[in-house]
Write an enzyme that holds these catalytic residues in place. Structure first.
Site, PDB file in Angstrom:
ATOM      1  CE1 TYR A  11      49.991  27.769  23.022  1.00 30.28           C
ATOM      2  CE2 TYR A  11      48.375  26.697  24.423  1.00 30.28           C
ATOM      3  CZ  TYR A  11      49.382  27.625  24.250  1.00 30.28           C
ATOM      4  OH  TYR A  11      49.775  28.409  25.295  1.00 30.28           O
ATOM      5  CB  ALA A  12      45.123  22.024  18.213  1.00 25.47           C
ATOM      6  CB  VAL A  77      31.187  26.274  18.286  1.00 22.08           C
ATOM      7  CG1 VAL A  77      30.682  24.958  17.697  1.00 22.08           C
ATOM      8  CG2 VAL A  77      32.267  26.892  17.417  1.00 22.08           C
ATOM      9  CD  GLU A 164      53.118  26.040  35.132  1.00 18.54           C
ATOM     10  OE1 GLU A 164      52.099  26.163  34.423  1.00 18.54           O
ATOM     11  OE2 GLU A 164      54.274  25.992  34.673  1.00 18.54           O
ATOM     12  CG  ASP A 298      42.824  20.938  26.155  1.00 16.71           C
ATOM     13  OD1 ASP A 298      43.732  20.260  26.662  1.00 16.71           O
ATOM     14  OD2 ASP A 298      42.905  22.167  25.998  1.00 16.71           O
ATOM     15  CD  GLN A 316      56.237  18.794  24.305  1.00 17.50           C
ATOM     16  OE1 GLN A 316      56.577  17.671  24.020  1.00 17.50           O
ATOM     17  NE2 GLN A 316      56.566  19.331  25.449  1.00 17.50           N
ATOM     18  CE  LYS A 375      56.110  27.099  31.942  1.00 20.12           C
ATOM     19  NZ  LYS A 375      55.159  26.036  31.761  1.00 20.12           N
TER      20      LYS A 375
HETATM   21  P1  NAD Z   1      45.641  17.724  36.715  1.00 21.08           P
HETATM   22  O1  NAD Z   1      44.568  16.726  36.532  1.00 21.08           O
HETATM   23  O2  NAD Z   1      46.975  17.455  36.174  1.00 21.08           O
HETATM   24  O3  NAD Z   1      45.820  18.028  38.297  1.00 21.08           O
HETATM   25  C1  NAD Z   1      44.728  18.218  39.144  1.00 21.08           C
HETATM   26  C2  NAD Z   1      45.139  17.955  40.603  1.00 21.08           C
HETATM   27  O4  NAD Z   1      43.988  18.181  41.409  1.00 21.08           O
HETATM   28  C3  NAD Z   1      45.597  16.519  40.857  1.00 21.08           C
HETATM   29  O5  NAD Z   1      46.778  16.528  41.612  1.00 21.08           O
HETATM   30  C4  NAD Z   1      44.429  15.910  41.628  1.00 21.08           C
HETATM   31  O6  NAD Z   1      44.821  14.906  42.549  1.00 21.08           O
HETATM   32  C5  NAD Z   1      43.865  17.131  42.352  1.00 21.08           C
HETATM   33  N1  NAD Z   1      42.450  16.966  42.727  1.00 21.08           N
HETATM   34  C6  NAD Z   1      41.447  16.456  41.968  1.00 21.08           C
HETATM   35  N2  NAD Z   1      40.288  16.460  42.667  1.00 21.08           N
HETATM   36  C7  NAD Z   1      40.570  16.984  43.888  1.00 21.08           C
HETATM   37  C8  NAD Z   1      39.798  17.250  45.061  1.00 21.08           C
HETATM   38  N3  NAD Z   1      38.494  16.982  45.135  1.00 21.08           N
HETATM   39  N4  NAD Z   1      40.416  17.808  46.135  1.00 21.08           N
HETATM   40  C9  NAD Z   1      41.724  18.114  46.098  1.00 21.08           C
HETATM   41  N5  NAD Z   1      42.497  17.872  45.028  1.00 21.08           N
HETATM   42  C10 NAD Z   1      41.937  17.320  43.931  1.00 21.08           C
HETATM   43  O7  NAD Z   1      45.016  19.088  36.142  1.00 21.08           O
HETATM   44  P2  NAD Z   1      45.746  20.457  35.720  1.00 21.08           P
HETATM   45  O8  NAD Z   1      46.805  20.816  36.686  1.00 21.08           O
HETATM   46  O9  NAD Z   1      44.651  21.431  35.465  1.00 21.08           O
HETATM   47  O10 NAD Z   1      46.420  20.104  34.332  1.00 21.08           O
HETATM   48  C11 NAD Z   1      45.620  19.722  33.202  1.00 21.08           C
HETATM   49  C12 NAD Z   1      46.542  19.234  32.076  1.00 21.08           C
HETATM   50  O11 NAD Z   1      47.307  20.338  31.572  1.00 21.08           O
HETATM   51  C13 NAD Z   1      47.526  18.195  32.547  1.00 21.08           C
HETATM   52  O12 NAD Z   1      47.666  17.237  31.530  1.00 21.08           O
HETATM   53  C14 NAD Z   1      48.794  18.967  32.742  1.00 21.08           C
HETATM   54  O13 NAD Z   1      49.945  18.169  32.565  1.00 21.08           O
HETATM   55  C15 NAD Z   1      48.681  20.045  31.682  1.00 21.08           C
HETATM   56  N6  NAD Z   1      49.423  21.242  32.105  1.00 21.08           N
HETATM   57  C16 NAD Z   1      50.748  21.326  31.763  1.00 21.08           C
HETATM   58  C17 NAD Z   1      51.484  22.432  32.174  1.00 21.08           C
HETATM   59  C18 NAD Z   1      52.966  22.504  31.811  1.00 21.08           C
HETATM   60  O14 NAD Z   1      53.428  21.718  30.990  1.00 21.08           O
HETATM   61  N7  NAD Z   1      53.712  23.402  32.406  1.00 21.08           N
HETATM   62  C19 NAD Z   1      50.886  23.460  32.922  1.00 21.08           C
HETATM   63  C20 NAD Z   1      49.524  23.340  33.256  1.00 21.08           C
HETATM   64  C21 NAD Z   1      48.800  22.219  32.846  1.00 21.08           C
END
Ligand code: NAD
Length: 402
Positions: A11-12, A77, A164, A298, A316, A375
């Site tokens: 994206y970026a 890279v 998701e 990221d 975003q 969405k």
């Molecule tokens: P996240 O860090 O948001 O969530 C990871 C989850 O895993 C947390 O709830 C955490 O408590 C849990 N977790 C961590 N270690 C654990 C363990 N040992 N055992 C059990 N659970 C554990 O990571 P993500 O969901 O990959 O998202 C990454 C980023 O991307 C975030 O900033 C998110 O907001 C963004 N994202 C946004 C969207 C969207 O806007 N629709 C979709 C996907 C991701």
């Protein structure tokens, strides 16, 4: 003529490319990516669950490259030497006047034993596709063996990505069941989460909306159960808060690891001052020690003045950073001062399957069909901002395009 190197066609990177290519400045751009296609990383869960084919979330990078201004190099890279202004690719070395590092994320295991060896990650199109193929294979194995562990899918972590993915798996369970020769409700979907309250950025009401549907679809959401280890065919979690020895083995033939991400390994390998692959950048998104190196998406951490914590990494903000960095390089070339990067989130919406979603748009909470509509609009907007009309028409999410 100034040479601008962009690492990463996410994206970026593609947003910065768009801004730079359309300027009349005396520049040449080199874009590097290990793939010759861009993919919508926000849709990987759909490929993993088989609810979208991989070509739906990808488009050719050459579609957005203007060969008069930009050279595209398909290569990996290895390392950046910011003091020497050089980038080492697997097959060649590049020199630059300005560098944009937008290399994206990798899965974060937090050092938990067995994660790498015994679970599947979902970090790009190839790994998402592998998850799907793996599930299909387990369904076939069930048909042969009648061992229920082949029907069990465990998603580790109930963040946005995990939730998701679970939603998409529910949607995909009909086709999994067909292969296994069982009813869709026989496909067992588990989500194991360390903390008690899922999606803490949302209100209780939105959290409950999500949980209501997960319950309705018979998803087993286990909260307050930190995963301590992954063994072949089993997730080992701590069952009670105060007893580290109270460990439970949840057996499953499909285990997907979605407990969070860190920035590309190239950042640490290149000696940037980083934490989990993210560099705390200056207000114009450059490295604190190198004015000519922009770190976006990221691999970047930007302080949110309202929370005093870095903004979460989202598509975003990555798009915003890309636009900003493109313009700031043009300003730097003209000798104009940088403006301060600012970001106001439009909100975030998580989908659970194709027709349900929930989230925040501005200050308004949205659920159900309106959220799902928003969405899809968000997805099409990011397609438009990196690709353009052609990509939206062929890959967009609304049926009326097709
Ligand atoms: P996240 O860090 O948001 O969530 C990871 C989850 O895993 C947390 O709830 C955490 O408590 C849990 N977790 C961590 N270690 C654990 C363990 N040992 N055992 C059990 N659970 C554990 O990571 P993500 O969901 O990959 O998202 C990454 C980023 O991307 C975030 O900033 C998110 O907001 C963004 N994202 C946004 C969207 C969207 O806007 N629709 C979709 C996907 C991701």
């Amino acid at each position: 003529m100034k040479e601008i190197v962009i690492l990463g066609a996410g994206y970026a990177g593609l947003r910065a490319l768009h801004v730079l290519q359309k300027s009349g400045a005396d520049i040449h751009i080199t874009l590097v990516d290990r793939n010759d296609y861009h993919y919508e990383s926000t849709s990987l869960h759909e490929v993993a669950a088989g609810t979208q084919p991989d070509e739906k979330i990808c488009y050719d990078i050459k579609d957005v490259v203007n060969p008069k201004k930009t050279t595209f190099i398909k290569d990996t890279v290895d390392k950046i030497d910011a003091d020497q202004k050089e980038v080492y690719l697997e097959n060649q070395t590049l020199k630059y006047d300005y560098l944009i590092v937008a290399l994206g994320f990798q899965s974060e295991s937090f050092g938990i034993p067995g994660v790498k060896e015994n679970s599947l990650e979902m970090v790009d199109v190839k790994t998402a596709d592998q998850v799907h193929k793996h599930i299909i294979e387990q369904m076939k194995q069930y048909k042969e063996t009648k061992n229920e562990e082949y029907l069990r899918i465990v998603v580790c972590g109930a963040g946005f990505t995990g939730i998701e993915l679970v939603g998409a798996l529910v949607e995909g369970s009909k086709s999994f069941a067909n292969i296994a020769g069982v009813k869709p409700e026989d496909i067992q979907i588990y989500c194991v989460e360390a903390v008690d309250k899922i999606l803490p950025m949302f209100s209780d009401k939105l959290g409950q909306y999500c949980i209501k549907y997960l319950n309705k679809w018979d998803v087993k959401l286990l909260t307050g159960k930190p995963i301590k280890k992954v063994e072949p065919g089993a997730v080992i979690y701590q069952n009670s808060k105060d007893d580290e020895n109270d460990l439970v083995a949840l057996k499953a033939k499909t285990i997907v690891w979605t407990t969070g991400v860190s920035g590309s390994q190239v950042i640490g390998d290149s000696g940037f001052e980083e934490r989990r692959g993210r560099v705390m950048v200056k207000p114009n998104l450059t490295d604190p020690n190198h004015d000519d190196v922009y770190l976006l998406g990221d691999v970047s951490a930007v302080m949110d003045p309202s929370s005093n914590r870095p903004y979460p990494t989202t598509a975003q903000i990555a798009l915003k950073m890309g636009s900003y960095a493109g313009k700031d390089i043009l300003d730097q070339i003209k000798g104009q001062p940088s403006k301060v990067f600012s970001f106001k989130s439009l909100g975030s919406v998580a989908s659970i399957g194709n027709t349900h979603a929930f989230g925040l748009v501005g200050k308004t909470e949205v659920t159900a069909y309106p959220a799902s509509f928003i969405k899809k609009a968000i997805m099409d907007r990011s397609l438009f901002e990196t690709g353009g009309v052609k990509e939206v028409m062929s890959k967009g999410r609304f049926d009326f395009y097709h």
